[in-house]
Design a protein around this motif. Structure first.
Motif, short mmCIF file in Angstrom:
data_model
loop_
_atom_site.label_atom_id
_atom_site.label_comp_id
_atom_site.label_asym_id
_atom_site.label_seq_id
_atom_site.Cartn_x
_atom_site.Cartn_y
_atom_site.Cartn_z
N ARG A 195 0.86 -1.20 0.00
CA ARG A 195 0.00 0.00 0.00
C ARG A 195 0.88 1.24 0.00
NH1 ARG A 195 -1.72 0.93 4.60
NH2 ARG A 195 -0.68 -0.70 5.77
N PRO A 196 1.58 1.50 -1.10
CA PRO A 196 2.54 2.61 -1.08
C PRO A 196 1.89 3.98 -1.14
CG PRO A 196 2.51 1.59 -3.24
CD PRO A 196 1.61 0.76 -2.37
N ASP A 197 0.64 4.06 -1.58
CA ASP A 197 0.07 5.38 -1.90
C ASP A 197 -0.90 5.94 -0.87
OD1 ASP A 197 1.47 5.27 -4.30
OD2 ASP A 197 -0.17 4.18 -5.29
N GLY A 198 -1.50 5.08 -0.06
CA GLY A 198 -2.54 5.54 0.85
C GLY A 198 -2.06 6.58 1.84
N PHE A 199 -0.84 6.43 2.34
CA PHE A 199 -0.37 7.37 3.36
C PHE A 199 -0.13 8.76 2.77
CE2 PHE A 199 3.21 8.96 6.16
CZ PHE A 199 2.37 9.39 7.18
N GLY A 200 0.36 8.81 1.54
CA GLY A 200 0.51 10.10 0.87
C GLY A 200 -0.84 10.81 0.73
N ARG A 201 -1.87 10.02 0.41
CA ARG A 201 -3.22 10.57 0.33
C ARG A 201 -3.69 11.08 1.70
NH1 ARG A 201 -6.86 13.44 -1.64
NH2 ARG A 201 -9.01 12.82 -1.32
N ALA A 202 -3.39 10.32 2.74
CA ALA A 202 -3.77 10.74 4.10
C ALA A 202 -3.09 12.07 4.44
CB ALA A 202 -3.38 9.66 5.12
N LEU A 203 -1.81 12.20 4.14
CA LEU A 203 -1.11 13.46 4.43
C LEU A 203 -1.73 14.62 3.66
CD1 LEU A 203 2.64 12.30 4.49
CD2 LEU A 203 1.23 12.99 6.45
N GLN A 204 -2.13 14.34 2.42
CA GLN A 204 -2.74 15.39 1.60
C GLN A 204 -4.06 15.86 2.23
OE1 GLN A 204 -1.54 17.16 -0.79
NE2 GLN A 204 -3.48 18.34 -0.84
N ILE A 205 -4.87 14.91 2.68
CA ILE A 205 -6.14 15.26 3.34
C ILE A 205 -5.87 16.11 4.58
CG2 ILE A 205 -8.05 14.27 4.70
CD1 ILE A 205 -7.89 11.85 2.70
N LEU A 206 -4.87 15.71 5.37
CA LEU A 206 -4.56 16.45 6.59
C LEU A 206 -4.06 17.85 6.28
CD1 LEU A 206 -2.94 13.63 8.70
CD2 LEU A 206 -5.19 14.66 9.03
N ARG A 207 -3.26 17.99 5.21
CA ARG A 207 -2.82 19.34 4.83
C ARG A 207 -4.01 20.22 4.46
NH1 ARG A 207 2.25 16.83 3.10
NH2 ARG A 207 1.19 15.99 1.27
N GLU A 208 -4.99 19.62 3.77
CA GLU A 208 -6.20 20.38 3.42
C GLU A 208 -6.96 20.82 4.66
OE1 GLU A 208 -6.98 17.52 -0.47
OE2 GLU A 208 -8.65 17.91 0.91
N GLU A 209 -7.05 19.91 5.63
CA GLU A 209 -7.91 20.15 6.79
C GLU A 209 -7.21 20.97 7.87
OE1 GLU A 209 -11.07 19.32 7.16
OE2 GLU A 209 -11.35 18.08 5.37
N CYS A 210 -5.90 20.75 8.07
CA CYS A 210 -5.20 21.29 9.25
C CYS A 210 -4.19 22.37 8.91
CB CYS A 210 -4.47 20.18 9.99
SG CYS A 210 -5.49 18.77 10.44
N GLY A 211 -3.85 22.53 7.65
CA GLY A 211 -2.84 23.52 7.29
C GLY A 211 -1.44 22.96 7.41
N PRO A 212 -0.45 23.69 6.86
CA PRO A 212 0.90 23.14 6.74
C PRO A 212 1.72 23.10 8.03
CG PRO A 212 0.83 25.38 5.89
CD PRO A 212 -0.59 25.01 6.21
N GLY A 213 1.35 23.93 9.01
CA GLY A 213 2.21 24.05 10.19
C GLY A 213 1.98 23.01 11.28
N ARG A 214 0.92 22.21 11.10
CA ARG A 214 0.57 21.22 12.14
C ARG A 214 1.74 20.26 12.41
NH1 ARG A 214 -4.58 19.69 13.89
NH2 ARG A 214 -5.03 21.83 13.27
N LEU A 215 2.02 19.99 13.70
CA LEU A 215 3.15 19.13 14.07
C LEU A 215 2.85 17.66 13.82
CD1 LEU A 215 4.32 20.92 17.34
CD2 LEU A 215 5.58 20.78 15.18
N VAL A 216 3.87 16.94 13.35
CA VAL A 216 3.77 15.51 13.07
C VAL A 216 4.99 14.82 13.66
CG1 VAL A 216 3.53 13.74 11.28
CG2 VAL A 216 2.62 16.03 10.88
N VAL A 217 4.77 13.67 14.30
CA VAL A 217 5.85 12.86 14.85
C VAL A 217 5.87 11.52 14.13
CG1 VAL A 217 6.74 11.72 16.92
CG2 VAL A 217 5.63 13.95 17.12
N PHE A 218 7.02 11.13 13.61
CA PHE A 218 7.22 9.79 13.08
C PHE A 218 8.04 9.02 14.11
CE2 PHE A 218 6.41 12.32 9.35
CZ PHE A 218 5.70 11.48 8.50
N ALA A 219 7.46 7.98 14.67
CA ALA A 219 8.14 7.20 15.72
C ALA A 219 8.26 5.76 15.24
CB ALA A 219 7.36 7.27 17.03
#
Lengths: 255, 255
Positions: free
Chosen positions: A169-193
């Motif tokens: 599933r290489p593409d779904g997460f990119g789509r999720a990030l795109q949705i979040l950018r639309e909804e939350c704006g670019p400055g929202r903090l993200v942690v990859f753990a």
């Protein structure tokens, strides 16, 4: 004679995060079942049979556990993290329903789930209301994932994502990030753990503007802040107080 | 010389659900700080100073912990459950920000949070995507609680509620149940789990139609199913698969 099935959470990886309750269940088990890398964490000993199986075989594994318990064995199914969070507990109850075996003694033994281990390493990003979402679309349609992402964002929840990305599933997460950018704006903090509490642990703190799909794999939990989430020193945290921010869509207003 | 502050999760109540990592931190502490009933769980010993304080004193407690660490003490702040879920970790980072003390060695030690201990007793009600919501309106407006409840319901999330009801907030939980009845219908499954893993543990499984505010108090976690949540035997669980149910409001459609 009827045995017992426990579904036990091994935590994110480190021995020191396994509860004594789970250790005791493993010490008393005759059979341990689970996904190959989780069973590999169990020390072999005389009298203990280890049954490792592939993922996507959850239902077969759960049925096998019920069969062994019906023969009087003391069975432990092991999950990473907590067995009740995107793990084997639901599969076991599906198998109970399918087989009608409601007579088996079942115990669910909680563990430290990956998002809370990840949050602890990052600071307190889940210190306010939050959602946990499994981004895998193996068992639900991608449209439902998108639907939930938008509601989580519009409710100004912090979020934790399990299974963000895999080779299949290489593409779904990119789509999720795109949705979040639309909804939350670019400055929202993200942690990859990634692989928290193991030697492969890796933590990255960034923003939605800078987040890239390649930053995540199947061993990564992704945490997204709410509109109040902030940094102090090297930490990320959600303050305890919150106000009503202006949401992109308010269900009371547009239902 | 600079000491250390650990924020440690004691789990829901039973000793066997405290991780070895937390036990080791407590064994090495010079000072333990926390809300009175949580500090009461720590065995006194020579060389350990216990600092119990009332709730609603989180920020003062966090500042005191930073002061002690700055004097070289090994400080543990104890929380019930997990310190990152509606507990002391966020308050500590607020105090770090307010004091500018980013030089202190801070460690967050995760624990078994109440909703996962409760879910384990009930079956697997949080086995699919879910939200965790603190129903207390001490630190956020009641309008934000309602906003989040509606988005959680329309996203078809399972839900876990912390602090559903207290003597000082007798009415908010009844309002929350009313919102959920409007959004989810009367048949939706609800679990009231009180003081899980303690001698006072009490579990009740019911529906939104039958749920009453008096079934909850401050020691209760309330779990609400999603539209697929079902019963088998005495258990409640969310199946691993989900489809898009017809939501009351779809943000893609009405934004």
């Amino acid at each position: 004679m009827t045995g017992q099935v426990s579904v036990a959470g091994l935590g994110p990886g480190h021995e020191a995060q396994i509860t004594p309750e789970v250790s005791a269940a493993l010490a008393g088990a005759t059979d341990v079942l689970g996904y190959i890398p989780y069973v590999a964490r169990i020390a072999p000993r005389p009298g203990l049979v280890l049954h490792a199986s592939d993922n996507r075989e959850e239902l077969g594994r759960a049925r096998a556990a019920l069969d062994l318990a019906a023969q009087g064995r003391r069975v432990v199914i092991v999950s990473s993290g907590d067995p009740g969070v995107f793990a084997m507990a639901s599969a076991l109850f599906e198998a109970v329903e399918a087989t009608g075996r409601t007579d088996i003694d079942i115990r669910i033994l909680p563990g430290i789930t990956a998002m809370l281990a990840a949050a602890a390493r990052a600071g307190a990003p889940l210190g306010h209301d939050f959602c946990a979402i499994n981004l895998s679309d193996n068992l639900k349609p991608a449209a439902l994932v998108e639907h939930r992402l938008r509601h989580a964002a519009r409710g100004d929840f912090a979020m934790a994502f399990y299974n963000p990305r895999s080779a299949s599933r290489p593409d779904g997460f990119g789509r999720a990030l795109q949705i979040l950018r639309e909804e939350c704006g670019p400055g929202r903090l993200v942690v990859f753990a990634r692989a928290v509490s193991t030697p492969e642990e890796r933590l990255a703190i960034t923003t939605l503007a800078e987040a890239r799909p390649e930053m995540a794999d199947m061993r990564t939990v992704v945490l997204v802040g709410n509109s109040h989430t902030r940094r102090v020193g090297g930490w990320v945290y959600a303050p305890r107080s919150a106000t009503v921010s202006a949401p992109a869509s308010d269900p009371e207003g547009d239902a």
